[in-house]
Design an enzyme around this catalytic site. Structure first.
Site, PDB file in Angstrom:
ATOM      1  N   ARG A  48     -84.808 -32.892 -52.840  1.00  0.00           N
ATOM      2  CA  ARG A  48     -84.169 -34.101 -52.068  1.00  0.00           C
ATOM      3  C   ARG A  48     -84.545 -34.992 -53.443  1.00  0.00           C
ATOM      4  NH1 ARG A  48     -87.786 -37.614 -51.574  1.00  0.00           N
ATOM      5  NH2 ARG A  48     -89.084 -36.584 -51.090  1.00  0.00           N
ATOM      6  N   TYR A 102     -63.473 -45.606 -38.977  1.00  0.00           N
ATOM      7  CA  TYR A 102     -63.832 -44.066 -38.100  1.00  0.00           C
ATOM      8  C   TYR A 102     -65.350 -44.332 -37.615  1.00  0.00           C
ATOM      9  CZ  TYR A 102     -66.823 -40.149 -38.209  1.00  0.00           C
ATOM     10  OH  TYR A 102     -67.165 -38.671 -37.116  1.00  0.00           O
ATOM     11  N   ASP A 174     -63.703 -45.547 -47.521  1.00  0.00           N
ATOM     12  CA  ASP A 174     -63.728 -43.975 -47.303  1.00  0.00           C
ATOM     13  C   ASP A 174     -62.271 -43.777 -47.378  1.00  0.00           C
ATOM     14  OD1 ASP A 174     -64.027 -42.429 -45.098  1.00  0.00           O
ATOM     15  OD2 ASP A 174     -64.795 -43.239 -43.682  1.00  0.00           O
ATOM     16  N   LYS A 199     -64.318 -32.248 -44.116  1.00  0.00           N
ATOM     17  CA  LYS A 199     -62.470 -32.584 -43.776  1.00  0.00           C
ATOM     18  C   LYS A 199     -61.607 -32.060 -44.911  1.00  0.00           C
ATOM     19  CE  LYS A 199     -64.619 -34.952 -39.963  1.00  0.00           C
ATOM     20  NZ  LYS A 199     -64.888 -36.842 -39.967  1.00  0.00           N
TER      21      LYS A 199
END
Ligand SMILES: *Cc1c(COP(=O)(O)O)cnc(C)c1O
Length: 379
Positions: A48, A102, A174, A199
């Site tokens: 983490r 998006y 983005d 993607k």
């Protein structure tokens, strides 16, 4: 901006691996440990904390491909985007977004930011002056996405970055649709580049991850929040992402070529209405796309069929119906039925998302086979 002279093809293969000093294998080993010694080593090593070997290997490779100094790998694109936004803002701040975002980002902005006392404005990005007009004294962020989903609009990255710099505002892009192969916004002065690595970075429709790339100082700031929000990525998926990135340049080049060929063909087909692809000279921002997408125009295009789009999609044999994008296999989706289903038909129509709009994520297959499939489905 980072300076190294290796080409993208070479960086995609070689940059970032810690190597295998023990057995001299040529690929990065998988380091699944969540527990590490704390004496005489990095005493904070922990998944983490985004600092285990596989996490750092991929972050380094993506940062190199984006010409950025440093990067962080997240468990999803949304984790990368929201962690970056929340790390940069506090109660009372204001952010400006382009209005065709998006869907996941749009809903996160309108549902989450106001709950934390952060105000926002959405602007039409086709004229970059709209961003400057929306600036207030408390504006901290300008956020863009280009090419946009699903109508492949192009936002002027240089102009937006310059406006943000002039007003000491952080700019975020983005860059998912373009991929690091086609467009590197840091070269144009953008501060933070995010990706849904699900993607093109993953590229095989088999993993979920996100990426943020920026200067060391900004990544350090994002990291301070990221360790609290906890959206880190596990070692096995990191390793798969690293493996995928070795072929990203080859994959995306083939997708660029296939998409351009198909867009040109559809453009001249009387059974097809409007074709949206930034690589077509007819695209309203083709010149801008050419100047900011030196690697190519991407594998995403959209088009209207003059008959029933759902019938058309059901007749495709090779090209599959699927919601996500960016994989090696070609897929189609109906934005009206998926990403934009929550809007009314007239709201959808106003942004070009008609019922017969097909969004096409072009894969790496032989373009002749893809064309044959499209022809038989249109017939
Ligand atoms: C998929 C996608 C996202 C969200 O990424 P996840 O990995 O699904 O969280 C953000 N932006 C764009 C442009 C996307 O296509």
């Amino acid at each position: 901006m980072r300076k190294d002279n290796l080409s993208k093809l070479t960086k995609s293969v070689h940059t970032g691996s810690p190597g295998d000093a023990q057995f001299k294998g040529i690929v990065t080993p998988i380091f699944p440990s969540s527990a590490y010694d704390y004496e005489g080593v990095d005493s904070t090593r922990y998944p983490r904390y985004f600092n285990t070997p596989n996490q750092k290997a991929v972050a380094e490779k993506v940062a190199a491909l984006e010409n950025g100094e440093d990067g962080l790998l997240f468990s999803s694109g949304m984790a990368a985007i929201l962690t970056s936004l929340f790390a940069m803002m506090k109660k009372g701040d204001h952010a400006i977004f382009q209005n065709d975002l998006y869907g996941g980002t749009f809903h996160a902005v309108i549902n989450e930011l106001p709950r934390y006392g952060i105000d926002y404005t959405m602007v039409d990005a086709s004229d970059s002056r709209n961003f400057e007009k929306a600036i207030r004294p408390e504006t901290r962020i300008i956020y863009i996405e280009t090419p946009s989903n699903p109508t492949l609009k192009i936002t002027d990255i240089r102009a937006v970055a310059a406006i943000a710099k002039k007003h000491s505002i952080i700019s975020i892009i983005d860059n998912t649709f373009a991929s690091p192969v086609n467009q590197n916004p840091i070269d144009f002065g953008i501060d933070i580049v995010t990706h849904s690595g699900t993607k093109y970075i993953g590229g095989h429709s088999d993993l979920c991850c996100g990426v943020a790339v920026a200067t060391k100082a900004i990544i350090q700031e994002i990291w301070q929040s990221a360790i609290h929000f906890g959206g880190s990525l596990d070692a096995h998926t990191c390793w798969l992402v690293e493996r995928s990135l070795k072929t990203i340049v080859l994959r995306v080049r083939q997708q660029n070529q296939n998409a351009l060929t198909i867009a040109q063909l559809l453009q001249s087909d009387s059974r097809v209405g409007h074709v949206y692809y930034p690589g077509l000279p007819e695209h309203p921002h083709h010149a801008l796309a050419k100047s900011q997408m030196p690697g190519g125009y991407g594998g995403m295009l959209s088009f209207e069929v003059n008959s029933d789009a759902h019938l058309f999609m059901s007749k495709l044999k090779l090209i599959r119906r699927a919601i996500s994008l960016g994989g090696v296999e070609s897929t189609v989706t109906s934005p009206a039925k998926t990403s934009h289903v929550k809007m009314t038909p007239s709201e959808r129509a106003s942004i070009g998302v008609t019922d017969n709009l097909v969004r096409f994520s072009v894969g790496i297959e032989d373009v002749k086979d893809l064309i044959h499939d499209i022809q038989q489905a249109l017939a």
